[in-house]
Every structure is written in C-alpha cells, then in structure tokens.
Write a protein that holds these residues in place. Sequence first.
Motif, PDB file in Angstrom:
ATOM      1  N   LEU A 136     -49.433 -26.213  61.547  1.00  0.00           N
ATOM      2  CA  LEU A 136     -49.896 -27.260  60.641  1.00  0.00           C
ATOM      3  C   LEU A 136     -50.430 -26.652  59.359  1.00  0.00           C
ATOM      4  N   ALA A 146     -42.103 -32.365  48.335  1.00  0.00           N
ATOM      5  CA  ALA A 146     -42.470 -33.709  48.760  1.00  0.00           C
ATOM      6  C   ALA A 146     -41.406 -34.717  48.379  1.00  0.00           C
ATOM      7  N   ARG A 148     -35.741 -29.471  50.831  1.00  0.00           N
ATOM      8  CA  ARG A 148     -36.954 -29.664  51.625  1.00  0.00           C
ATOM      9  C   ARG A 148     -36.769 -29.132  53.044  1.00  0.00           C
ATOM     10  N   VAL A 190     -44.502 -35.264  73.234  1.00  0.00           N
ATOM     11  CA  VAL A 190     -44.285 -35.940  71.948  1.00  0.00           C
ATOM     12  C   VAL A 190     -44.066 -37.443  72.129  1.00  0.00           C
ATOM     13  N   GLN A 241     -46.801 -40.456  71.085  1.00  0.00           N
ATOM     14  CA  GLN A 241     -46.460 -41.399  70.021  1.00  0.00           C
ATOM     15  C   GLN A 241     -46.706 -42.859  70.412  1.00  0.00           C
ATOM     16  N   ALA A 243     -49.744 -40.887  61.970  1.00  0.00           N
ATOM     17  CA  ALA A 243     -49.581 -39.524  61.459  1.00  0.00           C
ATOM     18  C   ALA A 243     -48.106 -39.239  61.152  1.00  0.00           C
ATOM     19  N   GLU A 244     -47.226 -39.689  62.033  1.00  0.00           N
ATOM     20  CA  GLU A 244     -45.786 -39.480  61.792  1.00  0.00           C
ATOM     21  C   GLU A 244     -45.356 -40.207  60.517  1.00  0.00           C
ATOM     22  N   ARG A 247     -46.674 -38.460  57.472  1.00  0.00           N
ATOM     23  CA  ARG A 247     -45.903 -37.221  57.259  1.00  0.00           C
ATOM     24  C   ARG A 247     -44.553 -37.551  56.605  1.00  0.00           C
ATOM     25  N   LEU A 248     -43.900 -38.594  57.100  1.00  0.00           N
ATOM     26  CA  LEU A 248     -42.618 -39.008  56.507  1.00  0.00           C
ATOM     27  C   LEU A 248     -42.810 -39.386  55.040  1.00  0.00           C
ATOM     28  N   GLU A 301     -45.132 -38.241  53.114  1.00  0.00           N
ATOM     29  CA  GLU A 301     -45.394 -37.009  52.364  1.00  0.00           C
ATOM     30  C   GLU A 301     -44.099 -36.257  52.069  1.00  0.00           C
ATOM     31  N   LEU A 302     -43.175 -36.308  53.030  1.00  0.00           N
ATOM     32  CA  LEU A 302     -41.893 -35.630  52.827  1.00  0.00           C
ATOM     33  C   LEU A 302     -40.990 -36.400  51.873  1.00  0.00           C
ATOM     34  N   GLY A 303     -41.380 -37.645  51.591  1.00  0.00           N
ATOM     35  CA  GLY A 303     -40.592 -38.454  50.662  1.00  0.00           C
ATOM     36  C   GLY A 303     -39.373 -39.085  51.290  1.00  0.00           C
ATOM     37  N   VAL A 304     -39.332 -39.146  52.609  1.00  0.00           N
ATOM     38  CA  VAL A 304     -38.156 -39.726  53.257  1.00  0.00           C
ATOM     39  C   VAL A 304     -38.416 -41.101  53.847  1.00  0.00           C
ATOM     40  N   VAL A 321     -55.647 -36.367  55.205  1.00  0.00           N
ATOM     41  CA  VAL A 321     -54.394 -36.267  55.946  1.00  0.00           C
ATOM     42  C   VAL A 321     -54.492 -35.163  56.992  1.00  0.00           C
ATOM     43  N   GLU A 322     -55.185 -34.081  56.620  1.00  0.00           N
ATOM     44  CA  GLU A 322     -55.323 -32.954  57.558  1.00  0.00           C
ATOM     45  C   GLU A 322     -56.023 -33.400  58.838  1.00  0.00           C
ATOM     46  N   TYR A 363     -53.597 -35.364  60.903  1.00  0.00           N
ATOM     47  CA  TYR A 363     -52.626 -34.493  61.566  1.00  0.00           C
ATOM     48  C   TYR A 363     -53.281 -33.730  62.719  1.00  0.00           C
ATOM     49  N   GLN A 364     -54.496 -33.226  62.445  1.00  0.00           N
ATOM     50  CA  GLN A 364     -55.213 -32.468  63.482  1.00  0.00           C
ATOM     51  C   GLN A 364     -55.397 -33.332  64.719  1.00  0.00           C
ATOM     52  N   LEU A 383     -52.040 -33.863  66.490  1.00  0.00           N
ATOM     53  CA  LEU A 383     -51.562 -32.665  67.200  1.00  0.00           C
ATOM     54  C   LEU A 383     -52.438 -32.349  68.406  1.00  0.00           C
TER      55      LEU A 383
END
Lengths: 596, 461
Positions: free
Chosen positions: A165, A189, A308, B322, B326, B334-335, B338-339, B341-344, B362-363, B366-367, B370
């Motif tokens: 992470l 991003a 990415r 996993v 979920q 969180a998922e 994250r998506l 953040e990835l821009g998807v 966000v950390e 995520y923490q 996880l």
Amino acid sequence: MNAYLGYRSILLSAWVAGVFSTLVGVILVIDGMNRLDKVPLEATSFVQLREQFLQQPDNDQLRQEIQALDLALRQEYFRELRFTERGSYLLLGGILVTLIFSKWAATLYRKLPRPKPKLPGPDSDEVLSHRGPWAVAVVMLVLVGTAWAMKAGHQSVLPSTLDALASVHHPVGERKSDGQDAVIEPVLAELPSAAEMRANWPSFRGADGSGIASDQDAPTVWDGESGEGIVWKAVVPLPGVNSPIVWQDRVFLSGATAEERGVYCFDAGSGSLLWSTDIAVDPTVAGQPIKTSDDTGYAAPTMATDGRLVFAMFADGQLVALDFAGNEMWTRSLGVPQRNNYGHASSLVTYQGSVIVQYDQGSSEDQLSKLMCFDGATGSPIWETIRATPASWSSPIVIEHDGQAQVITCCDPWVMSHSPSDGMELWRANCLERVEVGPSPVYSDGIVYAGNDTAIYAAIAVDGSGDVTETHVQWTADYGLPDTCSPLVTDEFVLTLASYGTLFCFDKQKGGEPLWEEDFGADFLSSPSLVGDRVYLFSRDGTAWVVEPTGEACNRISEAQLGEECVTCPAFHQGKIFIRGSEHLFCIGSANADDQ
Amino acid sequence: MNRIFRLRVAALLVVALVGGVLMGGVMADESSDLMFPVPEFSDHPIPTASVPEVQGEVAPLLDVAILFVALCLASYFTLVSRSRRNVLLLTIASLLWFGFWRQGCVCPVGATQNVALAIFDPTYVVPLTVVAFFVLPLVFTLFFGRTFCASVCPLGAMQELLAVRSIRVPRWLDHSLGLVAYIYLGAAVIFAATKTGFIICRYDPFIPFFRLGANTDMLLFGSSILLISVFVGRPYCRYLCPYGAILRVLSCFSKWRLSIPPDTCINCQLCEDVCPYGAIHPPTVTQSPERRRKGKRRLVTALMVAPVVVLGFWWLGTALAVPLSQWHPESRLAEQVRLEELGVAASTTEASDAFRGSGRSVEQLYQSALSRRNDFVTLGGLLGAWTGLVIGFKLIHLSVRRRRDDYQADRAGCVSCGRCYWYCPVEKVRLGLISDVSEALPDGQLPTGPLVQLTVGGKKS
C-alpha cells in the motif's frame, strides 16, 4: 346430500378466491414490470424542461412548469405505490381465503391413503448410505466451483498487502533486483493523452500499430558483439518472441517457458532490471496441453500499457495486469486456445483504460474465436464478440476516423472493424480467403491496409458499414504479399516484407504492381519500422538494414549487426532503439541521446 | 419411472435453489433504494429529520411473553393433546402476530446474528429480549423437539400453509442440500461478528411479504421460495434456515419428542407418505453380512476423508479473503475510491462523495480495508474449516446405520407439525373414532410388521 352441497359450495368459494388472487397477482406483476425502470424525475419531459431551464435560467414560466411537473411526477409515483400496497393487501387476503377454504374442503374430502402391499425393495437407509456420500461430493464440487467463481469475480484493485500500500502512495524501489535505488513513480491517476501515447511505445509497433516512430532520428550503425553503438544490453530471464514496449523511462517485456512465466521491467537509461514478477499458472489450465511452435513459444503476444498498468498475455490464454511497481493487479484465464496450430500470438492493445484481446482459435465452424475487451483496472469483461473465424495470429489496432474509434482486426476471410466501446461490428471486407493470417493491419489517412500471402493485399476505406468488399476497397495487389511481417505505410508508399527476404514497394494511392522490389538475402519475421524517412529492417540472423525508399529504388543507408537472432520488432523512444534478441534486450543509441 | 421422477425432482430443486442463490448474489451487487432529490423550486416544506422515539419496554416484553406462551401451547398441542387443528390455528396466529403485525422482527432466526455480534464485540449491547428470543426456542427444543418450527416461527408458518402439493424429495438429496443451512449459519455468524452485515435479515425472503414492500429482486426471491413451498415442503427451513440448522442438532437430544402413534405402532404404512418434509422413515431390514462389511468400510473411509475435507476447505476459505471482505461496505468503498483514484471509475458514487466530504484520509480507508482483508484470511479459513467439518460429519453420519423396528419421525428433520396424526389408526382408536385399528386399514388389510410398544418419548417400554 347437505354435506355434499356444503363441500361443493366451500370448494367453489376456494376457486373464486383463487381466481381473484390470480387476477390481482397478474395485475400487480404487470404494473410492477411497467414500473421497473421508471424513475419519476428522469421522465423525458421533465429532463427536457430542465435542460431548457439551464439555457434560460431567468424564465419564470419555465420554472413554474418544472415545479408543477415535479409535483405531479412525485404524486404519480406515490399514487402508484399506494396502488401496489392496496393490491398487496388484496392479494394477501385472497390467498388467505383461498387457503382457508381449500383446507376446509380438503378436510371434508379427506380420505385415508390406500397403500398397496409393497414388494421387497432396497432398504431406504441402504440407498441413503450408498447415494448420500455421492450427493455430498456433488455439493462439495459446487462449493469449490462457487468459491472459485467468487475469487475470480471479485478482484481487488487495492494492493495485496499493507506494505505494498505504501508503494501506491510513495515511490518504491523494493522490487529492484540489482541493489540500486531505482525510483518508480506511482501509477498515473488519469489516462494519458493521445500525444503522450504517441510519444511512448505502448504496444506492438507503437501507439497506433503502424511501426512509425514519433522521433525523426535514430542510430544507423551498431554492432552487438563489439558493443559499438550499444548503450546497454541486458539478459532477459525467460525466452519470448514478444517485442519491447516503452513508457517513459521503463521498458517492459514478458517471457515464459512451459513451466514458468514472468513480466520484466527494465530501466531505459541503465538497462537494470527494476523488477521481475513471476506469474503463477492459473489452476484452471494447469496441466492442459498447450500448442506452441518454435516461432511463437509461450510468450508471443507483445505487452501493452495505458500508462498506468501494463498488460501481458501468455500462450495458455492467461491475461495479467500489473502496476508500474510490478504488483499483480488481476489475472484472468481466457482458457487454453483450441486447435491453434502455431500457438497464440496476437498482441494486446489498449483503449481508454481497457485492454482488447483478439482471441481467434479453432475453425470457423467452432465459433470459438472472440474479440474481447476487459476493464484494465479490474479485469472485468466489458464486452465480448464471438466471430465465426478460424485461428489467426494477427494483432488488432485501434484507430480513430472522423471522431469514431474502431478496432481493426484481420482474420480468415475478413478484415473487420468493431466499435471498441461495445464490440459492435461496424464493417467487414472479404480479402483474406482461406489463409493463415499473420500480418497485422495498418491504418493511414482514412485507409486500412491489410493482406496476406496467397490471398490479396487491399486498401480499404474505413467509413463504410456492413460488408464493404464491393464498395470500399480502393485497390488490391496480388504480388509481393507478406506472410508474417506487417506492412509499413509511409506518406507515399506501402512497403511489404516477405519472410524470404524481399521488400516490395507499392504506390500508396494505386497499389497494383510493386514499384520496385529489393532482395536482402535473409529471412525476416520482424516487421519494418520507419523513423523519419528511414526504414529499419531486422532480419532473423540479427543483421539490420537501414534503407530510404523512393519511387524508383530502395537506397541502402547502412547495415549493422545485433550479434544474435532477432524475430521481434524494435521500439523507438527518445532517439534510442530497443530491440529484443534471442537472449538479450538491447538499447541502441548513444548514452547521452536524451540530451540531444 | 420412479427413478426418473426423482431425478426430475432433484433437478427442479437444485435449479430452484441455485436460481434463488444467484438472485441473492445479484441483489448483493445491485440492490439500491430509490432516492428522491429534494425538490428544487417547490415551496414544499422539507421535513426535518427526527429520530423515532425509543420503544417502551412493554412491547418487547409482550413479545417475549407471547413467544413463551406460543411455545408452551405448541409443545402442548404437539405432544400432549396431539391436535393438528390446534397446531394449525396456532400457526396462523403466529404468522399474523410475529409475521404481519411485528413484521418479522425480532425473530429468533435473525437474533442469532445479534448474539454472535455480542459475543465477539464486547461494546455491542444486545437487548435481553433479543437474547430471550434466541434462547427460548433452543430450550424448548431441548425438551420438546422442534415445536418452535411447528407453529411459532412465522417463516415456517408461511411455508407450512403453502405446503399443499408436496412431492417427496429423495433422502440423499435432502441430506446433501441440508448442508447449505449450516454453511449459511457459519457465514452469517462471521459476517455479524465482523459487523459486515446481518445477511440473514438482508436476504430473508419473507420480509417483503411481512412488510408488504421490498425491491424487485427481493420480491422475486421471496416469491420463488413461496412457489417452491407449494411443491417442496418448507424449502427455506430445510435447506437454508441457519437457526433451523441449530434446532436440528438440538432436537436430536430432546427429552421428549413427537411420536406418530400414541401407543403402539402397527406398521400399517398409512403414515409413510403423508409427511411433506420426508421426515418419516420406515423400519429398516436386517443387513446381510456382506452389506454390513461394506458399511463398515464406508465408515472407515468417511472417518479418514473427514480431516482431509476440513483441511481442504480451510485452505479454500483462506483464499476467499478478498471476496468475503468485499461484503463489508467499507471495503467496497475503498475499492471504489481506488478505482476513482486510478481514473477508471465511470463516476463517483454517493458513498465515495460522502467519504470525501468526511475529512477521513484515503490512506486510512485503504489501511482499514486491507486490515479487514487480512482478518478475513483467518475468518475465511474458519468458515472453510466449519464447512469441511459439517461435510465430514455428514459423511460419517451417512455411513452409520441406525436400526428402526417401526415407522419413526426423524429426530432432526421432524418439525412437529402433527400432520401424521390423522392418518394413524392407533390415534383414531385413542380418539374414539374407531374401535379397532383394522377398521382404518384398507380392504381389510392387516398389519404385517412386528407390533412394538411405544411411549410418548418414542422409547421401548
């Protein structure tokens, strides 16, 4: 008699209540189905009024209309809810009455069973102890299957561990192999722009699959054995015939044997192996026979990246995505390719964050061939198109024409175009009848150029729909056709390279007979590339030629040696050439090319 | 013919259950309530949010009292007065009160989760009424068998009333499908203990009917179960109910339980096919020495396989960290983040918008996700081990042969509904409807089996 009449009237009452309940139920179901997708405030008239209001924010009359319609829609919605609620009570009451009267009638009519003497049969406990364990075994199999489906269907985009992470938010260098402090930036991003894609070399033969570099200059002289003109060369841990892809300062490759497979990231400046990630064989295909040949092996498809994530594919149909730190994000098994004579070799291509796979296999009757698109971040399927076409080894390209994106693929007997958004077929042209399709298509100025030895070569306008064989094929050629290497299309010429060593040059506008042909006396599997006006050719034995084509002749500029066999296509990036030999990854150029 | 019919029944049942489970899966992913935006231009006064008043103590105590009385009556009607009519009337009353009036909450089935959460989370205070709802049926079952299932449980009551055309499910299929309830129980306990969700309540197929409203998926799921109930007696109780799974076990040790004849079983066969739940088993026949040897080998094999099954499913469970994690809304958030953040991600969601407005980093999110995923490696392993244990025990159970000299109600499977009473000639003699059992037998047929003297407890005198 009275008892009989009583029974009849009770039974009749039960029937009436049953019919009533059924009618109410049917009405409720029909009403409910009509309202399944009905969202009150998404009514077309309401949305239109709102759009109008956005254009005329000071229009009070419009404002009042919206207000009135808003209220009416809400009232209608709650009226419908009340209708359902009252209907439900009616249904419940009807069912209760039906049950009560049915039970009453059944009680009046109840008779004892009249069992006939039974023949001696198997003891029921014996049957249970015999069949029960097998039934339990089936339940176990279902549970295992469910668990597998859950695991496959719920991939996570989060890193696998708390340590990883940190690497998402901070530069990481933990996965380097040479002990140096390599710095790997986090994944981007946002999707890169088209210009960024062109500035890199993100897939087979570059961003658009044309083999044309955005650079205008590249080295013309080198010697792999003496090291002259070689910035670095690095051993690739596992063999593979896929070509390198480059993103900024990283070069990616994959390699595999029957037992192992891996993805590698090299530092473009130093050639150090930044990370290597072993990819586990998917348990669903483990042990299954995989057809390959010496020319393809287990890692023939060239990787792709969207800036990415990087995507790799192997001969057993395993598709895998990794982030730029080498963490496996997801993996998906597409199943071992069936009846594929040479092994799967089609390379990957990306589109708007998705990854597209041309997965042709079997014969045209099998309908096993598919064009598939997966979400790059999660691996979830976005669309899949089944094609009645046999196995092919060509790679797809994504083009944009008049603002519309198209995926162009070659297969027997079609050159086909699909929408990359939903997989719908846009057009097809019959040019590849009964051939084992190897060369990939190339797009230039509104025309797709595709063909194969023993068929024809065709220039097809991409603005058609349906079968465009008769309407949009601009020209064809039937001599000097490639069997493996993809063509190179320059501003003026179409260059095709036969694997037996002859380069053919056609007029881009007319086709027909070649303008000239030049024999190099060597075997070729690597497709030609263009930097500026110069064409780069890498032969199988490692000899490379740099030539400059004109309308009259092929002018040879230089000849160089890689020092080992080469069947892959070069990647050009920032004045350097990255080419994979049989054992090494080479970076050709001058060490300070970045500064030039 | 009979075999083909059984296979069809088996296929129908499996398809129906799988369809139901799949629908449940779809619901997990796609169910969402219709949310209206606040009117933008209306003069309509927006009501201020208010917290409902705390329910007084009288109503919960009344519920517990009614449950207690209902359990007492159910036990009395089943074991002492042996009145199917009274059992049926109590069933309807329970359905109306606990089902439609109290809208299925609180119920002992769902209370399992509250108790599980209270055990694993000391900060969670479980109301005593909920504990009472969980414990009372268990205690009654230990003494009187599954009288709670007979006529007090609103879920069972609904299915009981619909069991009008029940077909006989082969015993081997009945036993194997019954495993699902134990796995469901394990999953429900783990999800409740980790505050992932109360899945028993969320996927209760009867709630849409008790509350007269639900989303379409739940309505379809519930309707499917009810439709199946017409042809397969109590499918939810037998193959899904996690509380029923506990009661099945306890019922095996109950001090008293239902007995088909009040006195002496004459082996007349009249009751054999009347149980819609396949809980009446005929007398066993004497085994040949060869079959006895085979049975012993089967038992030895089951004893050897059981530990392997437990280990195998434990390993399988650890691999499901996993997907299991979920199920927790925070992990899904969180998922999604994250998506984004990835821009998807195609767009943000209300949950991710709310998260960004919360000021939490966000950390941290995520923490937390996880960390939960790591916990689910252990918990998934435990769920897997539990599943393996249940399967292993079932394999051993199927390999052990029990002798029966007459027709008997299955200790675990009998829900004490009393349907079999009316068919028993001995019961008719007791009630004074006939003077001799031979009057009830068809065409002067005489009982052929050995006469065995029974007591109410089902033990030989």
